[in-house]
Design an enzyme around this catalytic site. Sequence first.
Site, PDB file in Angstrom:
ATOM      1  N   GLY A  91      14.449  -1.309  39.363  1.00  0.00           N
ATOM      2  CA  GLY A  91      14.693   0.077  39.754  1.00  0.00           C
ATOM      3  C   GLY A  91      14.852   0.960  38.532  1.00  0.00           C
ATOM      4  CE1 TYR A 102      -1.449  -2.359  44.140  1.00  0.00           C
ATOM      5  CE2 TYR A 102       0.539  -1.541  43.104  1.00  0.00           C
ATOM      6  CZ  TYR A 102      -0.646  -2.232  43.032  1.00  0.00           C
ATOM      7  OH  TYR A 102      -1.014  -2.801  41.853  1.00  0.00           O
ATOM      8  CB  CYS A 133      11.455  -5.399  37.513  1.00  0.00           C
ATOM      9  SG  CYS A 133      11.189  -4.300  36.109  1.00  0.00           S
ATOM     10  N   GLY A 178       5.693  -7.595  38.053  1.00  0.00           N
ATOM     11  CA  GLY A 178       5.862  -7.332  36.627  1.00  0.00           C
ATOM     12  C   GLY A 178       5.227  -8.429  35.803  1.00  0.00           C
TER      13      GLY A 178
END
Length: 486
Positions: free
Chosen positions: A111, A262, A9, A36
């Site tokens: 997380g 990424y 997130c 997100g």
Amino acid sequence: MDSHIGEACGVFGVYAPGQPVANLVYLGLYALQHRGQESAGIAASDGQTITVVKDMGLVTQVFDERRLAPLDGHLAIGHVRYSTTGSSNWGNAQPVYRSVGDAGFALGHNGNLTNTERLASDLGMLPGFAAPVSDADSTSDSDLVAELIAREYRATLRSDGRDLENALERVLPSLEGAFSFVMMDEAHLVGVRDRHGFRPLVLGRLDDGWVVASETAALDIIGAHFVREVEPGEMVVVDANGVRSHRFAEATPKLCLFEFVYFARPDSELYGQRVHLARQRMGEELARQAPVAADMVMPVPESGVPAAQGFARASGIPYGDGLVKNRYVGRTFIQPTQRERGLGVRMKLNPLPENIKGKRLVVVDDSIVRGTTTRQVVAMLREAGAAEVHFRVSSPPYRWPCFFGMDTGRRSELLAADLSVGEIRDYINADSLAYLELERLTAATGAAPSAFCTACLSGEYPVEVPRSDGKHVLEVVDLTGPLSQL
Ligand code: SF4
């Protein structure tokens, strides 16, 4: 990245009296949208009241002037969330809010905790939280943290105006796993990073305020200056007195290596390195490690672009475009099944036959997770007339599930879990396939190898993880069914 896995997130917080803090958080979340896309939310305080607005959808879908208007105040936090299939509902949107007596606090979490079972059993005694916490509900750990804080908040009321801070000092040492939090009560902005610093979190400065953000690129968009990373094991608190720091655990940095590969925006900085440049260096390393005679180096857009640029630079093979990405189609992971994901690839990428026909191609991407997209990309290039397709991946095989905030699902869904590189090459139907070695990858980041979590690539988890937390199953599960179903 092939068929997408869920990103972590994004969190953002601003303390800036006299500024339109909700608008600043809106812009920060807009810059973090890549982390997100399922829901977005903002909580703001005017010193007396905390107001929360959150909903399903992209930042631009959730917020307009009308919905930002009630978010008046001098501090605000925000959150963008990616969720796993099956837990997509409004109740999981963040920030999470809890009232405690006349006060309250809000929390945004990036997380995934790894000791939720123990924390939940502690909380099972609490009224209002008697229901067992479902691990299939990926926000349950955020709710757990909120409940733990609320409990300590009630127990430690000292009337010193620092109740949230005091409660956090007691709660944070009990949390294990990955957490970068932004939090607030009526008067304080708080940023917290777990002792390993799995997820990034940075502190920024406005002329007249402070910012906490998942990535440095989100500071840029509101004109904030990067001050420093929030250190692993550190809590920073911002209020009318400025910024103060508490250490709740010794720092043992293990930043998610996939932030470099990424997740993070290319224009962000991690460990003092510009991510885009690190990704180019990964491509250079890949060219040195796995050279091949070819006519053109091309990326799988857009994830493979910087590494393909690096590969071309180091190899001397011309860089070109062989695929065009439709920028206006939603990302394919929103489709819940593998079959629909497969169809989504055709909607997203289209070949440029004139650039491809008769050429020996080096095709570069940053990772292969489930393999669906990669296989279709190779098929598309062959149909468009490619003479040879040599696939190069700027990270090692993704073999192990992530327990630290990324949704990779069961181990059996990972293409490389039980297949050799040769078998994967055959599955994607490439003429050759090479993955960047882990040592070369960490070297390309410019940071020490020991400073990273590499668990999904190496199987070496920096903290104890549950064998299964409902979403992420560690045991080896044989591939059921033919590869075509992957
Ligand atoms: S397991 Fe992989 S994706 Fe998860 S935190 Fe570690 S490096 Fe990142």
